[in-house]
Design a protein around this motif. Structure first.
Motif, PDB file in Angstrom:
ATOM      1  N   GLU A   1     -13.709 -14.053  -7.797  1.00 20.04           N
ATOM      2  CA  GLU A   1     -13.531 -12.625  -7.987  1.00 20.04           C
ATOM      3  C   GLU A   1     -13.574 -11.896  -6.642  1.00 20.04           C
ATOM      4  O   GLU A   1     -12.813 -10.964  -6.432  1.00 20.04           O
ATOM      5  N   GLU A   2     -14.486 -12.332  -5.782  1.00 18.70           N
ATOM      6  CA  GLU A   2     -14.589 -11.700  -4.467  1.00 18.70           C
ATOM      7  C   GLU A   2     -13.302 -11.910  -3.665  1.00 18.70           C
ATOM      8  O   GLU A   2     -12.807 -10.995  -3.018  1.00 18.70           O
ATOM      9  N   ARG A   3     -12.751 -13.094  -3.725  1.00 18.16           N
ATOM     10  CA  ARG A   3     -11.497 -13.404  -3.009  1.00 18.16           C
ATOM     11  C   ARG A   3     -10.354 -12.569  -3.582  1.00 18.16           C
ATOM     12  O   ARG A   3      -9.507 -12.084  -2.836  1.00 18.16           O
ATOM     13  N   LEU A   4     -10.327 -12.358  -4.882  1.00 17.96           N
ATOM     14  CA  LEU A   4      -9.289 -11.563  -5.536  1.00 17.96           C
ATOM     15  C   LEU A   4      -9.387 -10.100  -5.091  1.00 17.96           C
ATOM     16  O   LEU A   4      -8.370  -9.465  -4.772  1.00 17.96           O
ATOM     17  N   ARG A   5     -10.618  -9.564  -5.029  1.00 18.05           N
ATOM     18  CA  ARG A   5     -10.813  -8.184  -4.549  1.00 18.05           C
ATOM     19  C   ARG A   5     -10.368  -8.060  -3.091  1.00 18.05           C
ATOM     20  O   ARG A   5      -9.756  -7.069  -2.706  1.00 18.05           O
ATOM     21  N   GLU A   6     -10.675  -9.068  -2.318  1.00 16.20           N
ATOM     22  CA  GLU A   6     -10.292  -9.068  -0.910  1.00 16.20           C
ATOM     23  C   GLU A   6      -8.762  -9.055  -0.771  1.00 16.20           C
ATOM     24  O   GLU A   6      -8.208  -8.306   0.040  1.00 16.20           O
ATOM     25  N   LEU A   7      -8.084  -9.855  -1.579  1.00 19.00           N
ATOM     26  CA  LEU A   7      -6.625  -9.896  -1.555  1.00 19.00           C
ATOM     27  C   LEU A   7      -6.020  -8.575  -2.048  1.00 19.00           C
ATOM     28  O   LEU A   7      -5.013  -8.105  -1.498  1.00 19.00           O
ATOM     29  N   GLN A   8      -6.609  -7.971  -3.069  1.00 22.19           N
ATOM     30  CA  GLN A   8      -6.125  -6.681  -3.570  1.00 22.19           C
ATOM     31  C   GLN A   8      -6.303  -5.590  -2.510  1.00 22.19           C
ATOM     32  O   GLN A   8      -5.434  -4.743  -2.329  1.00 22.19           O
ATOM     33  N   HIS A   9      -7.437  -5.633  -1.817  1.00 26.53           N
ATOM     34  CA  HIS A   9      -7.692  -4.672  -0.742  1.00 26.53           C
ATOM     35  C   HIS A   9      -6.665  -4.862   0.387  1.00 26.53           C
ATOM     36  O   HIS A   9      -6.127  -3.891   0.924  1.00 26.53           O
ATOM     37  N   LEU A  10      -6.418  -6.114   0.728  1.00 29.15           N
ATOM     38  CA  LEU A  10      -5.435  -6.421   1.755  1.00 29.15           C
ATOM     39  C   LEU A  10      -4.043  -5.966   1.338  1.00 29.15           C
ATOM     40  O   LEU A  10      -3.292  -5.398   2.135  1.00 29.15           O
ATOM     41  N   GLN A  11      -3.693  -6.171   0.069  1.00 29.31           N
ATOM     42  CA  GLN A  11      -2.395  -5.747  -0.441  1.00 29.31           C
ATOM     43  C   GLN A  11      -2.267  -4.224  -0.377  1.00 29.31           C
ATOM     44  O   GLN A  11      -1.232  -3.700   0.034  1.00 29.31           O
ATOM     45  N   ALA A  12      -3.316  -3.495  -0.765  1.00 27.81           N
ATOM     46  CA  ALA A  12      -3.288  -2.032  -0.709  1.00 27.81           C
ATOM     47  C   ALA A  12      -3.140  -1.564   0.737  1.00 27.81           C
ATOM     48  O   ALA A  12      -2.388  -0.614   1.031  1.00 27.81           O
ATOM     49  N   SER A  13      -3.839  -2.214   1.644  1.00 23.79           N
ATOM     50  CA  SER A  13      -3.750  -1.864   3.057  1.00 23.79           C
ATOM     51  C   SER A  13      -2.338  -2.111   3.581  1.00 23.79           C
ATOM     52  O   SER A  13      -1.776  -1.279   4.311  1.00 23.79           O
ATOM     53  N   LEU A  14      -1.740  -3.238   3.231  1.00 26.92           N
ATOM     54  CA  LEU A  14      -0.375  -3.545   3.659  1.00 26.92           C
ATOM     55  C   LEU A  14       0.627  -2.550   3.083  1.00 26.92           C
ATOM     56  O   LEU A  14       1.586  -2.158   3.756  1.00 26.92           O
ATOM     57  N   LYS A  15       0.396  -2.127   1.847  1.00 27.37           N
ATOM     58  CA  LYS A  15       1.286  -1.155   1.219  1.00 27.37           C
ATOM     59  C   LYS A  15       1.238   0.174   1.977  1.00 27.37           C
ATOM     60  O   LYS A  15       2.275   0.782   2.237  1.00 27.37           O
ATOM     61  N   LEU A  16       0.046   0.611   2.362  1.00 24.59           N
ATOM     62  CA  LEU A  16      -0.095   1.849   3.132  1.00 24.59           C
ATOM     63  C   LEU A  16       0.593   1.733   4.496  1.00 24.59           C
ATOM     64  O   LEU A  16       1.288   2.657   4.933  1.00 24.59           O
ATOM     65  N   HIS A  17       0.397   0.595   5.148  1.00 24.18           N
ATOM     66  CA  HIS A  17       1.045   0.375   6.443  1.00 24.18           C
ATOM     67  C   HIS A  17       2.568   0.374   6.305  1.00 24.18           C
ATOM     68  O   HIS A  17       3.278   0.925   7.140  1.00 24.18           O
ATOM     69  N   ASN A  18       3.066  -0.238   5.254  1.00 21.05           N
ATOM     70  CA  ASN A  18       4.498  -0.289   5.000  1.00 21.05           C
ATOM     71  C   ASN A  18       5.057   1.121   4.775  1.00 21.05           C
ATOM     72  O   ASN A  18       6.121   1.467   5.301  1.00 21.05           O
ATOM     73  N   GLU A  19       4.352   1.934   4.007  1.00 19.47           N
ATOM     74  CA  GLU A  19       4.795   3.304   3.760  1.00 19.47           C
ATOM     75  C   GLU A  19       4.818   4.110   5.063  1.00 19.47           C
ATOM     76  O   GLU A  19       5.749   4.885   5.307  1.00 19.47           O
ATOM     77  N   GLU A  20       3.807   3.934   5.883  1.00 23.54           N
ATOM     78  CA  GLU A  20       3.744   4.648   7.157  1.00 23.54           C
ATOM     79  C   GLU A  20       4.876   4.203   8.087  1.00 23.54           C
ATOM     80  O   GLU A  20       5.521   5.030   8.742  1.00 23.54           O
ATOM     81  N   LEU A  21       5.155   2.904   8.130  1.00 26.80           N
ATOM     82  CA  LEU A  21       6.262   2.410   8.946  1.00 26.80           C
ATOM     83  C   LEU A  21       7.601   2.947   8.442  1.00 26.80           C
ATOM     84  O   LEU A  21       8.461   3.320   9.240  1.00 26.80           O
ATOM     85  N   THR A  22       7.777   3.005   7.147  1.00 27.18           N
ATOM     86  CA  THR A  22       9.007   3.554   6.564  1.00 27.18           C
ATOM     87  C   THR A  22       9.166   5.014   6.944  1.00 27.18           C
ATOM     88  O   THR A  22      10.257   5.463   7.311  1.00 27.18           O
ATOM     89  N   ARG A  23       8.067   5.785   6.893  1.00 25.31           N
ATOM     90  CA  ARG A  23       8.101   7.188   7.275  1.00 25.31           C
ATOM     91  C   ARG A  23       8.453   7.340   8.761  1.00 25.31           C
ATOM     92  O   ARG A  23       9.280   8.172   9.133  1.00 25.31           O
ATOM     93  N   LEU A  24       7.868   6.510   9.602  1.00 26.86           N
ATOM     94  CA  LEU A  24       8.146   6.575  11.037  1.00 26.86           C
ATOM     95  C   LEU A  24       9.595   6.219  11.358  1.00 26.86           C
ATOM     96  O   LEU A  24      10.223   6.845  12.222  1.00 26.86           O
ATOM     97  N   ILE A  25      10.129   5.240  10.672  1.00 28.16           N
ATOM     98  CA  ILE A  25      11.536   4.859  10.875  1.00 28.16           C
ATOM     99  C   ILE A  25      12.453   6.010  10.479  1.00 28.16           C
ATOM    100  O   ILE A  25      13.400   6.333  11.192  1.00 28.16           O
ATOM    101  N   SER A  26      12.154   6.637   9.354  1.00 31.07           N
ATOM    102  CA  SER A  26      12.963   7.771   8.899  1.00 31.07           C
ATOM    103  C   SER A  26      12.891   8.921   9.904  1.00 31.07           C
ATOM    104  O   SER A  26      13.913   9.527  10.242  1.00 31.07           O
ATOM    105  N   ALA A  27      11.685   9.232  10.378  1.00 28.60           N
ATOM    106  CA  ALA A  27      11.525  10.306  11.367  1.00 28.60           C
ATOM    107  C   ALA A  27      12.265   9.960  12.654  1.00 28.60           C
ATOM    108  O   ALA A  27      12.891  10.833  13.271  1.00 28.60           O
ATOM    109  N   ASN A  28      12.221   8.696  13.058  1.00 29.28           N
ATOM    110  CA  ASN A  28      12.909   8.263  14.269  1.00 29.28           C
ATOM    111  C   ASN A  28      14.423   8.413  14.119  1.00 29.28           C
ATOM    112  O   ASN A  28      15.106   8.839  15.052  1.00 29.28           O
ATOM    113  N   GLN A  29      14.946   8.076  12.949  1.00 32.22           N
ATOM    114  CA  GLN A  29      16.383   8.208  12.717  1.00 32.22           C
ATOM    115  C   GLN A  29      16.819   9.670  12.777  1.00 32.22           C
ATOM    116  O   GLN A  29      17.847   9.999  13.358  1.00 32.22           O
ATOM    117  N   GLU A  30      16.014  10.566  12.193  1.00 34.91           N
ATOM    118  CA  GLU A  30      16.329  11.995  12.251  1.00 34.91           C
ATOM    119  C   GLU A  30      16.271  12.492  13.697  1.00 34.91           C
ATOM    120  O   GLU A  30      17.109  13.276  14.123  1.00 34.91           O
TER     121      GLU A  30
END
Length: 178
Positions: A1-30
């Protein structure tokens, strides 16, 4: 269960990073699109006046009107300096966080600024057989502003007016409003 929570936390963190990178790419293109728009106008003027100068030199092997040639060279130089200033601003922007621009308020001769823009864009107007008219009799002598940013605004307005005017005259009017 602890490993699963750790993976879910990591997945949420990666999702946030991905969204931020997508936003930065869009801003850079503009930003790149805006940059291309800003660089295009002085570069067009540089090319137009250089071409005019070369055509005059080819027609007249003996220089008869040196003053006119010097005026063309001065315009090329002025527009080259504006282009260099734009490039320097791009480099300065890269040193700051996104959205921060260093404004430099200085006394600015608005009439001269508008005259310079008209000279710079005259070849664009001439290509479409348009006349540029500047009416700045009611403009203030000096205005405290960032002269470069104001010049960019006026350049964009006038170049868009030229682009979307099919025939006739483009009138640039400057006055202080209540």
């Amino acid at each position: 269960e602890e490993r699963l929570r750790e993976l879910q936390h990591l997945q949420a963190s990666l999702k946030l990073h991905n969204e931020e990178l997508t936003r930065l790419i869009s801003a850079n293109q503009e930003y790149l699109s805006q940059l291309a728009h800003e660089l295009k106008h002085p570069l067009t003027s540089i090319i137009g006046y250089s071409d005019l100068f070369l055509r005059q030199q080819r027609r007249n092997t003996e220089i008869k009107d040196n003053y006119t040639n010097l005026e063309h060279i001065e315009r090329v130089l002025r527009n080259g300096r504006q282009l260099l200033h734009l490039i320097n601003n791009v480099l300065e922007l890269s040193r700051y966080d996104a959205g921060q621009i260093k404004i430099q308020l200085v006394p600015t001769d608005v009439r001269q600024l508008i005259d310079n823009v008209c000279e710079m864009l005259e070849p664009l107007a001439a290509e479409k057989n348009l006349q540029l008219v500047s009416d700045c009799d009611r403009a203030p002598e000096k205005l405290f502003t960032d002269s470069f940013q104001l010049q960019q605004v006026v350049t964009n307005l006038v170049s868009n007016a030229i682009r979307y005017t099919e025939s006739g005259t483009v009138i640039i009017m400057c006055q202080v409003l209540e």
